[in-house]
Scaffold this active site. Structure first.
Site, PDB file in Angstrom:
ATOM      1  N   GLY A 266       0.810  -1.208   0.000  1.00  0.00           N
ATOM      2  CA  GLY A 266       0.000   0.000   0.000  1.00  0.00           C
ATOM      3  C   GLY A 266       0.847   1.263   0.000  1.00  0.00           C
ATOM      4  O   GLY A 266       0.461   2.287  -0.565  1.00  0.00           O
TER       5      GLY A 266
ATOM      6  N   GLU B 204      -7.144  13.625   3.310  1.00  0.00           N
ATOM      7  CA  GLU B 204      -7.295  12.347   4.023  1.00  0.00           C
ATOM      8  C   GLU B 204      -6.356  12.314   5.245  1.00  0.00           C
ATOM      9  O   GLU B 204      -6.753  11.907   6.339  1.00  0.00           O
ATOM     10  CB  GLU B 204      -6.976  11.171   3.089  1.00  0.00           C
TER      11      GLU B 204
ATOM     12  N   ILE C 141     -10.098  -2.425   2.053  1.00  0.00           N
ATOM     13  CA  ILE C 141     -10.877  -1.292   1.536  1.00  0.00           C
ATOM     14  C   ILE C 141     -12.048  -0.953   2.469  1.00  0.00           C
ATOM     15  O   ILE C 141     -12.988  -1.746   2.648  1.00  0.00           O
ATOM     16  CB  ILE C 141     -11.376  -1.582   0.100  1.00  0.00           C
TER      17      ILE C 141
HETATM   18  C1  LIG Z   1      -8.636  -0.719   8.699  1.00  0.00           C
HETATM   19  C2  LIG Z   1      -7.944  -0.286   7.432  1.00  0.00           C
HETATM   20  C3  LIG Z   1      -8.623   0.500   6.515  1.00  0.00           C
HETATM   21  C4  LIG Z   1      -8.018   0.858   5.312  1.00  0.00           C
HETATM   22  N1  LIG Z   1      -8.742   1.525   4.362  1.00  0.00           N
HETATM   23  C5  LIG Z   1      -8.226   1.683   3.105  1.00  0.00           C
HETATM   24  C6  LIG Z   1      -9.023   2.206   2.040  1.00  0.00           C
HETATM   25  O1  LIG Z   1     -10.190   2.540   2.218  1.00  0.00           O
HETATM   26  N2  LIG Z   1      -8.463   2.277   0.817  1.00  0.00           N
HETATM   27  C7  LIG Z   1      -7.178   1.922   0.557  1.00  0.00           C
HETATM   28  O2  LIG Z   1      -6.745   2.025  -0.579  1.00  0.00           O
HETATM   29  N3  LIG Z   1      -6.388   1.448   1.561  1.00  0.00           N
HETATM   30  C8  LIG Z   1      -6.878   1.305   2.823  1.00  0.00           C
HETATM   31  N4  LIG Z   1      -6.100   0.799   3.830  1.00  0.00           N
HETATM   32  C9  LIG Z   1      -4.730   0.426   3.545  1.00  0.00           C
HETATM   33  C10 LIG Z   1      -3.676   1.349   4.184  1.00  0.00           C
HETATM   34  O3  LIG Z   1      -3.682   2.588   3.528  1.00  0.00           O
HETATM   35  C11 LIG Z   1      -2.344   0.606   4.044  1.00  0.00           C
HETATM   36  O4  LIG Z   1      -2.390  -0.487   4.953  1.00  0.00           O
HETATM   37  C12 LIG Z   1      -1.146   1.482   4.319  1.00  0.00           C
HETATM   38  O5  LIG Z   1      -0.994   2.452   3.315  1.00  0.00           O
HETATM   39  C13 LIG Z   1       0.156   0.659   4.419  1.00  0.00           C
HETATM   40  O6  LIG Z   1       0.286  -0.201   3.335  1.00  0.00           O
HETATM   41  P1  LIG Z   1       0.613  -1.749   3.600  1.00  0.00           P
HETATM   42  O7  LIG Z   1      -0.347  -2.248   4.611  1.00  0.00           O
HETATM   43  O8  LIG Z   1       0.631  -2.446   2.296  1.00  0.00           O
HETATM   44  O9  LIG Z   1       2.045  -1.761   4.257  1.00  0.00           O
HETATM   45  P2  LIG Z   1       3.460  -1.829   3.489  1.00  0.00           P
HETATM   46  O10 LIG Z   1       3.482  -0.786   2.415  1.00  0.00           O
HETATM   47  O11 LIG Z   1       3.722  -3.227   3.095  1.00  0.00           O
HETATM   48  O12 LIG Z   1       4.447  -1.409   4.661  1.00  0.00           O
HETATM   49  C14 LIG Z   1       4.759  -2.302   5.734  1.00  0.00           C
HETATM   50  C15 LIG Z   1       5.606  -1.555   6.766  1.00  0.00           C
HETATM   51  O13 LIG Z   1       6.820  -1.122   6.135  1.00  0.00           O
HETATM   52  C16 LIG Z   1       6.974   0.271   6.290  1.00  0.00           C
HETATM   53  N5  LIG Z   1       7.588   0.818   5.082  1.00  0.00           N
HETATM   54  C17 LIG Z   1       7.150   0.678   3.815  1.00  0.00           C
HETATM   55  N6  LIG Z   1       7.989   1.291   2.967  1.00  0.00           N
HETATM   56  C18 LIG Z   1       8.962   1.839   3.717  1.00  0.00           C
HETATM   57  C19 LIG Z   1      10.129   2.631   3.431  1.00  0.00           C
HETATM   58  N7  LIG Z   1      10.428   2.986   2.194  1.00  0.00           N
HETATM   59  N8  LIG Z   1      10.916   3.013   4.454  1.00  0.00           N
HETATM   60  C20 LIG Z   1      10.618   2.653   5.732  1.00  0.00           C
HETATM   61  N9  LIG Z   1       9.528   1.929   6.073  1.00  0.00           N
HETATM   62  C21 LIG Z   1       8.714   1.531   5.070  1.00  0.00           C
HETATM   63  C22 LIG Z   1       5.573   0.805   6.481  1.00  0.00           C
HETATM   64  O14 LIG Z   1       5.589   2.059   7.155  1.00  0.00           O
HETATM   65  C23 LIG Z   1       4.948  -0.290   7.319  1.00  0.00           C
HETATM   66  O15 LIG Z   1       5.314  -0.114   8.658  1.00  0.00           O
HETATM   67  C24 LIG Z   1      -6.687   0.470   5.049  1.00  0.00           C
HETATM   68  C25 LIG Z   1      -5.981  -0.291   6.006  1.00  0.00           C
HETATM   69  C26 LIG Z   1      -6.610  -0.693   7.158  1.00  0.00           C
HETATM   70  C27 LIG Z   1      -5.860  -1.575   8.106  1.00  0.00           C
END
Ligand SMILES: Cc1cc2nc3c(=O)[nH]c(=O)nc-3n(C[C@H](O)[C@H](O)[C@H](O)COP(=O)(O)OP(=O)(O)OC[C@H]3O[C@@H](n4cnc5c(N)ncnc54)[C@H](O)[C@@H]3O)c2cc1C
Length: 398
Positions: A151, A261, A177
């Site tokens: 994400g 947001e 989502i």
């Molecule tokens: C309850 C809930 C509701 C949500 N609602 C929506 C929604 O409506 N629409 C939507 O599109 N998304 C939604 N999300 C998704 C949310 O935006 C993502 O979970 C978030 O952006 C993080 O992405 P990821 O979970 O894939 O983590 P990842 O991108 O896989 O990251 C994992 C960890 O690594 C860290 N990390 C990643 N890259 C780096 C870097 N370059 N340097 C250092 N650290 C890093 C991150 O900070 C995190 O701690 C929702 C999530 C939840 C849990």
């Protein structure tokens, strides 16, 4: 008089508080157990004009700006609601703005002009088909950016849209989502080139379109009244008229709307902190240990003072940054700092507030327990704390 304390804004607060007292508090525990809020709540909030705050009247909104939206969010939580409630009821706050901007109808914004429409996109039509009914509380929308592969790296999106005559053919999947189960349509980020190329476009995809399936309801630590879904797209045919703005302008649109947001999530964070301070103060006044109220002990009073200070400082900074967004200033770095400051304040306060409640704080019966669980997502959603720090570091020239 503070700019957030005008007579109109006080009225808006009172309206929001009355809505929460009458329409939310008697039912919130049931919705937490049911895993969603009812559709009728959207209609009620729309009738009061609350759903339309921050959207111009020309698209069916109630007018007002980002600060008005922030004040509604703040009051929803401070009067006993929750960030989960805000996520579920105000998902349109992330699902609609790209459509409004692309149609050039966002008040005071340059986004519509810059991203433009072209002959094939149906931006004005999207306002009538999706924006108006959603703000009227008869439709529910969601925003799908995040994918199972990641994400944080928005440019890495792998869901593809291949052009075929007057349609796109969409393949891929999305996850986490918000409102994905209840949504009638999903504003979906797709890649119009090879997967991961960063050439993104936003499409509005209707529930019920063949090949579009909504997967299991995801169970979560908090935000229990907000449904969260996995979405799958297999050869889903989406008309070109459901494209928002011009092709390949999706990445810029997503980034530009992240500001609102992120400030909403920052607001949810400081408002949760404020609410938990109030709950903790009330508890510490009433609870006696060793023959005296907790609040009579200096250690406890200082702890409450520190919690209050962090919540109020976060609120002041978020409001300042929101003012600057409304004024059109380029404040990407400041928005990231505001989110991290508010989330840090919230994390500290919810933890301390629960601790001060002792064993009761750990029970489902305690409101503070819900805030403790709900708060954990605020440093993850809309860009994680680490991604905010990346933005801040870039802003520092690092
Ligand atoms: C309850 C809930 C509701 C949500 N609602 C929506 C929604 O409506 N629409 C939507 O599109 N998304 C939604 N999300 C998704 C949310 O935006 C993502 O979970 C978030 O952006 C993080 O992405 P990821 O979970 O894939 O983590 P990842 O991108 O896989 O990251 C994992 C960890 O690594 C860290 N990390 C990643 N890259 C780096 C870097 N370059 N340097 C250092 N650290 C890093 C991150 O900070 C995190 O701690 C929702 C999530 C939840 C849990």
């Amino acid at each position: 008089m503070s700019i957030v304390d005008t007579p109109e804004r006080r009225q808006l607060r009172e309206l929001t508080r009355a809505f929460v007292t009458r329409e939310v508090l008697p039912h919130l525990d049931d919705w937490e157990r049911a895993g969603e809020v009812p559709r009728s709540l959207h209609a009620t909030a729309a009738k009061l004009g609350l759903l339309g705050i921050g959207f111009p009247e020309s698209v069916g909104g109630s007018g007002g700006d980002l600060l008005d939206s922030i004040l509604v969010t703040e009051e929803l939580i401070r009067s006993g609601g929750s960030s989960g409630l805000v996520a579920a009821l105000f998902t349109h706050g992330i699902a609609l703005p790209h459509m409004v901007a692309a149609a050039g109808k966002r008040t005071g914004g340059t986004l519509g002009g810059r991203l433009g429409s072209d002959a094939t996109s149906g931006d004005d039509d999207l306002i009538d088909r999706y924006v108006r009914p959603t703000l009227a509380g008869t439709m529910i929308g969601a925003l799908a950016i995040t994918e199972p592969d990641g994400g944080s790296d928005v440019a890495g999106i792998r869901t593809t849209a291949r052009r075929d005559g007057d349609h796109y053919v969409v393949n891929g999947s999305k996850t986490y989502i918000t409102s994905g189960h209840r949504a009638d349509f999903v504003t979906t980020a797709v890649c119009t080139d090879f997967p991961g190329s960063g050439e993104l476009t936003l499409l509005v995809i209707d529930k019920g379109t063949p090949g579009f399936t909504v997967g299991r309801r995801l169970e979560k630590l908090g935000w229990h009244c907000s449904d969260t879904a996995e979405l799958s797209f297999v050869d889903v045919r989406v008309p070109l008229t459901n494209r928002i703005g011009a092709e390949d302008t999706g990445f810029l649109a997503i980034m530009q709307h992240f500001a609102a947001e992120r400030l909403s999530l920052a607001t949810q964070a400081y408002a949760t902190a404020q609410r938990c301070v109030e709950l903790a103060v009330r508890w510490c006044r009433d609870r006696e240990t060793f023959g005296r109220p907790l609040a009579s002990r200096q250690l406890i009073r200082h702890r409450l003072a520190e919690m209050h200070t962090r919540a109020e400082a976060a609120r002041a900074y978020v409001h300042e940054v929101a003012h600057r967004v409304v004024a059109g200033e380029p404040v990407v770095t400041e928005v990231a700092m505001a989110k991290n400051v508010a989330v840090a304040a919230c994390d500290h306060v919810v933890d301390q507030a629960l601790q001060l409640h002792g064993g009761f704080g750990y029970l489902r019966d305690a409101e503070v327990e819900r805030h403790y669980r709900d708060a954990r997502i605020l440093g993850i959603g809309g860009g994680t704390t680490e991604i905010m720090n990346e933005i801040i570091a870039k802003g520092m020239g690092l």
